[in-house]
Design an enzyme around this catalytic site. Structure first.
Site: not given
Ligand SMILES: Cc1cc2nc3c(=O)[nH]c(=O)nc-3n(C[C@H](O)[C@H](O)[C@H](O)COP(=O)(O)O)c2cc1C
Length: 326
Positions: A22, A106, A234
Site C-alpha cells: 500500500a 493487513c 521492502r
Molecule cells: C509499506 C508496506 C505496505 C504493504 N501493503 C500491503 C498490502 O497492501 N497488502 C498486503 O497483502 N501486504 C502488504 N504489505 C506486506 C508485504 O506485501 C510483505 O508481505 C511484507 O512486507 C513482508 O515482506 P518483507 O519482509 O520482505 O518486506 C505491505 C508492506 C509494506 C512494507
C-alpha cells in the site's frame, strides 16, 4: 528461479514476484519493477466497500497497463457479500486482471477493526466464506483467486496452516504467506517454517513473503520451504537490483551512484506520466531516502531533494547529483 510456474492457468514467467505494498505498488512502480524482471505484480490493496460505493480514487487503484501482466488486483473487506460484489465489479471492467488476491494479512488497526485484513484470521469460517464468494464471482470470468495470509494474530499462532487447506478446498489457487503474526507488524524475523508447513499442507503454489532481502538468505528460504516463488517487498524498495540478483542466483555489489540515480530518474518519469509533476515529486519522497542512503548520499542532500515541490526540479537536482559524483 527463472522457471515459469502456473497459478490456475495463468503462466508466471519466473519465481520472483512483487508483493502488494500500500502506498507503493502503483502502476508506475509495478511497471518499473516489471522492467527489473519480476514475474508478476499485485496492486495495492483496494477496499471492497470503496468499490461498491463508487469511490473514484478506489477506481484509480484498479488501473493497470498491459505490460504489467500478469497482474493481480488485491481486495480487502470483511463481508463475503461485499467482497463477492467487488470481485464481480473488478472482473466486469473492460480491463480484467489476470488474478484476484484477497488480503487476509493487513495488520493495520484501521483495517482490522472493520473485520478485514488479518482480522479474518480470527474468524476462519468467515475467511473461508469471503474466499468462496470471491472465487464464485471471479470464476465467471475465469480469473483465479489467491489469498495472502499472515501466520496468525499473535506470536506462536499457526492459524494460516489450519486455514489454508480450507481456502484451497473452496477454490483458492495459490496462497501467499508472510509468516509473522499480525501483532508483530514488521518486527522480528519471518518464520519460514510456517511457509514450509503450508507447502506440505497444500497442493496449490505457495508464495513466500517476509525478509526476502539478501540473495543467499532468500534462496535458502526458497530451497528449504519448497515455495513456488519468492515475494519481494521492502527488500526491493530502493534496491530493485535484488530482482536480477535473485533471478541469476548471484549477489552483486550495489551499482555506482550514477546508475542508482539513472534508475530513480526513470522511475520518476514513470510516476510523472501517472500523476503529473507535483504529485510525482511528493510520491517519490519516501523512495529518495531508500535509494540514496545506502549509496552514501548525505542526509542533508536527501532532505533537500525531498523538499522539491515539482518533478522537473527534482529531475534536474538528480542529474546534478549524478554529475557531481561522476
Ligand atoms: C509499506 C508496506 C505496505 C504493504 N501493503 C500491503 C498490502 O497492501 N497488502 C498486503 O497483502 N501486504 C502488504 N504489505 C506486506 C508485504 O506485501 C510483505 O508481505 C511484507 O512486507 C513482508 O515482506 P518483507 O519482509 O520482505 O518486506 C505491505 C508492506 C509494506 C512494507
Amino acid at each position: 528461479m527463472r522457471r515459469a510456474f502456473c497459478i490456475g492457468e495463468v503462466i508466471i514467467p519466473n519465481r520472483v514476484v512483487l508483493a502488494p505494498m500500500a502506498g507503493l505498488s502503483t502502476s508506475a512502480y509495478r511497471r518499473h519493477m516489471k522492467a527489473h524482471g519480476v514475474g508478476m505484480v499485485t496492486t495495492e490493496m483496494v477496499s471492497a466497500y470503496g468499490l461498491m460505493f463508487g469511490n473514484v480514487r478506489t477506481g484509480e487503484y484498479l488501473d493497470f497497463a498491459d505490460d504489467e501482466r500478469p497482474v493481480a488486483v488485491q481486495l480487502f473487506g470483511d463481508s463475503p457479500e461485499v467482497m463477492g460484489r467487488a470481485a464481480e465489479g473488478v472482473v466486469s471492467r473492460p480491463c480484467i486482471p489476470d488474478l484476484l488476491d484477497v488480503n487476509m494479512g493487513c495488520p493495520v488497526r484501521k483495517v482490522m477493526k472493520t473485520g478485514a485484513g488479518a482480522a479474518l484470521l480470527g474468524d476462519a469460517d468467515k475467511a473461508v466464506a469471503v474466499a468462496a464468494a470471491v472465487v464464485a464471482a471471479a470464476g465467471q470470468a475465469g480469473v483465479p483467486v489467491t489469498v495472502k495470509l499472515r501466520s496468525g494474530l499473535r506470536p506462536g499462532d499457526r492459524i494460516a496452516v489450519d486455514l489454508a487447506p480450507r481456502l484451497q478446498e473452496v477454490g483458492v489457487q495459490a496462497v501467499g504467506i508472510h509468516p509473522r503474526a499480525a501483532s508483530e507488524y514488521y518486527r522480528g524475523t519471518a518464520d519460514h517454517d510456517i511457509t514450509a508447513a503450508l507447502v506440505r499442507a497444500l497442493d496449490v503454489p505457495v508464495l513466500a513473503s517476509g525478509d526476502i532481502s539478501g540473495v543467499e538468505s532468500a534462496l535458502a528460504v526458497f530451497e528449504a520451504t519448497g515455495a513456488a516463488a519468492l515475494m519481494v517487498a521492502r527488500g526491493v524498495a530502493g534496491n530493485p537490483w535484488l530482482v536480477g540478483a535473485l533471478l541469476s542466483g548471484r549477489s552483486a555489489a550495489r551499482p555506482p551512484l550514477s546508475e542508482v540515480v539513472a534508475d530513480l530518474r526513470l522511475l520518476l518519469a514513470r510516476v510523472v506520466d501517472e500523476r503529473g509533476p507535483e504529485r510525482a515529486a511528493r510520491w517519490m519522497r519516501k523512495l529518495l531516502g531508500w535509494y540514496l542512503r545506502p549509496s552514501g548520499v548525505a542526509a542533508t542532500k536527501i532532505e533537500h531533494l525531498r523538499s522539491l515541490p515539482d518533478a522537473r526540479l527534482l529531475d534536474a537536482a538528480l542529474a546534478e547529483l549524478a554529475a557531481e559524483t561522476a
